[in-house]
Scaffold this active site. Sequence first.
Site, short mmCIF file in Angstrom:
data_model
loop_
_atom_site.label_atom_id
_atom_site.label_comp_id
_atom_site.label_asym_id
_atom_site.label_seq_id
_atom_site.Cartn_x
_atom_site.Cartn_y
_atom_site.Cartn_z
N LEU A 57 0.86 -1.14 0.11
CA LEU A 57 -0.06 -0.12 -0.15
C LEU A 57 0.92 0.99 -0.02
O LEU A 57 1.91 1.26 0.41
CB LEU A 57 -0.82 0.00 1.48
CG LEU A 57 -2.12 -1.09 1.48
CD1 LEU A 57 -2.80 -0.76 2.71
CD2 LEU A 57 -3.00 -0.98 0.23
N ASP A 58 0.60 2.28 -0.66
CA ASP A 58 1.29 3.54 -0.45
C ASP A 58 1.55 3.99 0.72
O ASP A 58 0.62 3.81 1.54
CB ASP A 58 0.45 4.74 -1.57
CG ASP A 58 0.64 4.28 -2.94
OD1 ASP A 58 1.31 3.46 -3.31
OD2 ASP A 58 -0.36 4.84 -3.67
N ARG A 59 2.59 4.63 0.99
CA ARG A 59 2.80 5.09 2.48
C ARG A 59 1.62 5.79 3.00
O ARG A 59 1.47 5.67 3.76
CB ARG A 59 4.02 5.99 2.44
CG ARG A 59 4.46 6.44 3.79
CD ARG A 59 5.57 7.33 3.73
NE ARG A 59 5.14 8.69 3.05
CZ ARG A 59 6.37 9.46 2.99
NH1 ARG A 59 7.32 9.34 2.72
NH2 ARG A 59 5.94 10.68 2.39
N THR A 106 -1.46 5.99 2.06
CA THR A 106 -2.79 5.06 2.01
C THR A 106 -2.92 4.03 3.26
O THR A 106 -1.84 3.70 3.83
CB THR A 106 -3.06 3.86 0.88
OG1 THR A 106 -2.86 4.55 -0.39
CG2 THR A 106 -4.16 3.07 0.88
N ARG A 120 -5.76 5.79 -7.73
CA ARG A 120 -5.44 7.33 -7.65
C ARG A 120 -5.47 8.01 -9.09
O ARG A 120 -5.99 8.95 -9.25
CB ARG A 120 -4.13 7.41 -7.05
CG ARG A 120 -4.00 7.09 -5.48
CD ARG A 120 -2.67 7.13 -4.82
NE ARG A 120 -2.15 8.31 -4.86
CZ ARG A 120 -0.75 8.52 -4.37
NH1 ARG A 120 -0.41 7.46 -3.88
NH2 ARG A 120 -0.27 9.73 -4.53
#
Length: 295
Positions: free
Chosen positions: A135-137, A139, A236
């Site tokens: 997961l993106d930082r 998120t 996104r």
Amino acid sequence: MNNNRFGQDNYDRYEVDKAQPLLEWLLEHVPGSKSKIKATLQGRGIKVNGKIITQFDFPLKPGMKVSVSQTKRNNQFKSRYIKIVYEDRWLVVIEKNPGILSMAAGHRSLNVKSVLDDYFKKSGQKCRAHVVHRLDRDTSGLMVYAKDIETEQILEHNWHQIVYDRRYVAVVSGEIVEDEGTIANWLKDNHAYITYSSPVDNGGKYAVTHFHVLDRTTEHSLVEFKLETGRKNQIRVHSQDMGHPVCGDTKYGNGDDPIHRLCLHAYMLCFWHPITNERMDFQTMIPTQFRQIFK
């Protein structure tokens, strides 16, 4: 079988009278529902001869001492960045807060993998956390980590067969008129690592996202996204393609930042257990901050 209660440390103690797999024995001898007993086992609330055991098929022998925690809490793990939702001998499911990386990148030390590795070490588990997906930082939400390389390989190579439902919830900018729909196109990174989309094959990866609007105001929409493919930055970029970027997105957004964070949360993760083939269904609450925008 002796059942002595010792109040001071909140464990019920038993002595094993016949050879049996641990879970089978617990279901026969310990009061409580099957799901509560399994949760106690998964939550590291069972000791055999003083050692914490999470393995449901652990072989018990006559004379062994079993201690069952009355609280079943996982007291060994405290972190302001992640919460352990489920744990067994092969994998761990966590919910992460925004602001922490899934794994180490360069000199940044704060990441979920190192927090888990530290916890495994402190709790006497001889394993490491193996990254299966990211997961993106910024998120938040649900992730699964394998505890050994075999489990990691099964999850990684069969991810799309194993994971049967994965959903995110996001606050996006503007009012989406349609109640639901699908975005499908090709996603590719440019030299600056910005992912961009193309309606025709541009040598990138085909990406499909289904969306369903849960709530809306004239300024914002609360949207559930269901991934058919899991590409980098997929939600996104697809939100940007819809003309309704995710709020708080500094990379693909439009500056709309109502709660000063990326408004993207992985709230549902459902998969077949890579070893036991059991159905594993996890769902978290939609973040309160998201909901408050639609009060």
